[in-house]
Design a protein around this motif. Structure first.
Motif, mmCIF file in Angstrom:
data_model
loop_
_atom_site.group_PDB
_atom_site.id
_atom_site.type_symbol
_atom_site.label_atom_id
_atom_site.label_comp_id
_atom_site.label_asym_id
_atom_site.label_seq_id
_atom_site.Cartn_x
_atom_site.Cartn_y
_atom_site.Cartn_z
ATOM 1 N N GLU A 243 0.760 -1.204 -0.065
ATOM 2 C CA GLU A 243 0.503 -0.025 0.188
ATOM 3 C C GLU A 243 0.671 0.900 0.161
ATOM 4 O O GLU A 243 -0.007 2.419 -0.204
ATOM 5 C CB GLU A 243 -0.891 -0.043 1.243
ATOM 6 C CG GLU A 243 -0.824 0.183 2.760
ATOM 7 C CD GLU A 243 -0.071 -1.614 3.132
ATOM 8 O OE1 GLU A 243 0.022 -1.911 4.730
ATOM 9 O OE2 GLU A 243 -0.453 -2.159 2.330
ATOM 10 N N ASP A 244 2.119 1.212 0.210
ATOM 11 C CA ASP A 244 3.095 2.339 0.338
ATOM 12 C C ASP A 244 4.154 2.695 -0.915
ATOM 13 O O ASP A 244 4.257 3.073 -1.631
ATOM 14 C CB ASP A 244 3.417 2.109 1.713
ATOM 15 C CG ASP A 244 3.210 2.312 2.560
ATOM 16 O OD1 ASP A 244 2.212 3.066 3.062
ATOM 17 O OD2 ASP A 244 3.892 2.061 3.540
ATOM 18 N N ALA A 245 3.686 1.523 -1.688
ATOM 19 C CA ALA A 245 4.259 1.372 -2.530
ATOM 20 C C ALA A 245 4.959 2.098 -3.246
ATOM 21 O O ALA A 245 5.636 3.206 -4.585
ATOM 22 C CB ALA A 245 4.279 0.017 -3.684
ATOM 23 N N GLU A 246 2.961 2.681 -4.374
ATOM 24 C CA GLU A 246 3.182 4.369 -5.151
ATOM 25 C C GLU A 246 3.741 5.229 -4.560
ATOM 26 O O GLU A 246 4.604 5.835 -5.090
ATOM 27 C CB GLU A 246 1.627 4.405 -5.971
ATOM 28 C CG GLU A 246 1.636 5.284 -6.371
ATOM 29 C CD GLU A 246 -0.061 5.595 -7.220
ATOM 30 O OE1 GLU A 246 -0.310 6.480 -7.601
ATOM 31 O OE2 GLU A 246 -0.556 4.442 -7.214
ATOM 32 N N ASP A 247 3.542 5.664 -3.590
ATOM 33 C CA ASP A 247 4.048 6.859 -2.797
ATOM 34 C C ASP A 247 5.532 6.612 -2.867
ATOM 35 O O ASP A 247 6.425 7.827 -3.469
ATOM 36 C CB ASP A 247 3.457 7.145 -1.185
ATOM 37 C CG ASP A 247 2.172 7.730 -1.303
ATOM 38 O OD1 ASP A 247 1.690 7.627 -2.404
ATOM 39 O OD2 ASP A 247 1.459 6.698 -0.319
ATOM 40 N N ILE A 248 6.853 5.530 -2.316
ATOM 41 C CA ILE A 248 7.641 5.729 -2.470
ATOM 42 C C ILE A 248 7.834 6.173 -3.631
ATOM 43 O O ILE A 248 9.172 5.961 -3.968
ATOM 44 C CB ILE A 248 7.726 4.079 -1.162
ATOM 45 C CG1 ILE A 248 7.103 4.218 -0.189
ATOM 46 C CG2 ILE A 248 9.196 3.817 -1.522
ATOM 47 C CD1 ILE A 248 7.737 3.391 0.399
ATOM 48 N N VAL A 249 7.730 5.134 -4.777
ATOM 49 C CA VAL A 249 7.943 5.200 -6.601
ATOM 50 C C VAL A 249 7.799 6.280 -6.411
ATOM 51 O O VAL A 249 9.405 7.532 -7.042
ATOM 52 C CB VAL A 249 7.146 4.771 -6.735
ATOM 53 C CG1 VAL A 249 7.292 4.643 -8.674
ATOM 54 C CG2 VAL A 249 7.521 2.755 -7.146
ATOM 55 N N ARG A 250 7.096 7.797 -6.567
ATOM 56 C CA ARG A 250 6.994 9.443 -6.575
ATOM 57 C C ARG A 250 8.129 9.210 -5.784
ATOM 58 O O ARG A 250 9.035 10.575 -5.823
ATOM 59 C CB ARG A 250 5.644 9.480 -5.992
ATOM 60 C CG ARG A 250 4.992 8.862 -7.130
ATOM 61 C CD ARG A 250 3.584 9.876 -7.273
ATOM 62 N NE ARG A 250 2.553 9.240 -7.748
ATOM 63 C CZ ARG A 250 2.299 8.956 -9.271
ATOM 64 N NH1 ARG A 250 2.855 9.605 -10.002
ATOM 65 N NH2 ARG A 250 1.491 8.671 -9.391
ATOM 66 N N LEU B 75 3.466 6.808 -13.656
ATOM 67 C CA LEU B 75 3.510 7.072 -12.439
ATOM 68 C C LEU B 75 5.186 7.375 -12.330
ATOM 69 O O LEU B 75 5.154 8.225 -10.656
ATOM 70 C CB LEU B 75 3.785 5.068 -11.588
ATOM 71 C CG LEU B 75 4.081 4.522 -10.540
ATOM 72 C CD1 LEU B 75 2.775 5.025 -9.728
ATOM 73 C CD2 LEU B 75 4.444 2.707 -10.836
ATOM 74 N N VAL B 76 6.054 7.223 -13.172
ATOM 75 C CA VAL B 76 7.221 7.274 -12.729
ATOM 76 C C VAL B 76 7.618 9.428 -12.868
ATOM 77 O O VAL B 76 8.987 9.859 -11.908
ATOM 78 C CB VAL B 76 8.474 6.671 -12.795
ATOM 79 C CG1 VAL B 76 7.961 5.035 -12.318
ATOM 80 C CG2 VAL B 76 8.518 6.472 -14.169
ATOM 81 N N THR B 77 6.580 9.655 -13.638
ATOM 82 C CA THR B 77 7.319 10.837 -13.573
ATOM 83 C C THR B 77 6.886 12.152 -12.951
ATOM 84 O O THR B 77 5.057 12.332 -12.742
ATOM 85 C CB THR B 77 6.933 10.697 -15.937
ATOM 86 O OG1 THR B 77 5.997 11.111 -15.775
ATOM 87 C CG2 THR B 77 7.816 10.305 -16.229
ATOM 88 N N PRO B 78 7.484 13.104 -12.849
ATOM 89 C CA PRO B 78 6.545 14.607 -12.246
ATOM 90 C C PRO B 78 5.282 14.941 -12.470
ATOM 91 O O PRO B 78 5.346 15.168 -13.682
ATOM 92 C CB PRO B 78 7.552 15.743 -11.641
ATOM 93 C CG PRO B 78 9.276 14.736 -12.204
ATOM 94 C CD PRO B 78 8.648 13.961 -13.471
#
Length: 139
Positions: free
Chosen positions: A98-105, A134-137
């Protein structure tokens, strides 16, 4: 880097010793060449192709040749969608899914602090749209 950001720490000021896990891989000074090569190959083959290439580029020429000897990078990059990427990221980084997306960003923001966006553009352009977003600002 991932662990540092996941813990809300600043990677520019956090010593690596505070984040280290496991035991460093070393060889005795009197180890023979075959033992050294076996250890290098064993650990080299655990990394993705791009990581091996970047690591190899940092090695002195003579060691670089030994490091790449017998290496057979996978000719086709792994394909996965956004959720598969997040699942793999969380698994490999030992983080809650559940934290993966925030950490990837957060990791991406840290990368942009050190590498100009125009240099990353080519890399991000190779990604499928759902991963690129997902990975670009955000613009």
């Amino acid at each position: 880097m991932v662990k540092c950001l996941a813990e809300g720490r600043d990677p520019r000021t956090t010593p690596a010793s505070e984040l280290a896990q496991g035991k460093p891989v070393t060889v005795d000074a009197d180890a023979d060449q075959d033992e050294v090569l076996r250890l290098m190959e064993e650990h080299r083959d655990r990394f993705p192709t791009d990581v091996v290439a970047h690591l190899g580029a940092q090695l002195p020429s003579l060691v670089r040749g030994v490091f790449y000897e017998g290496w057979n990078p996978h000719p086709t990059p792994a394909k996965f969608d956004r959720q598969e990427y997040l699942d793999r990221f969380s698994h490999e980084a030992s983080l809650p899914t559940e934290d993966a997306e925030d950490i990837v960003r957060a990791v991406t923001r840290a990368v942009f602090l050190h590498i100009p966006p125009e240099q990353l553009e080519h890399v991000f352009d190779t990604l499928p749209h759902d991963l690129r977003s997902l990975v670009t600002p955000a613009a």
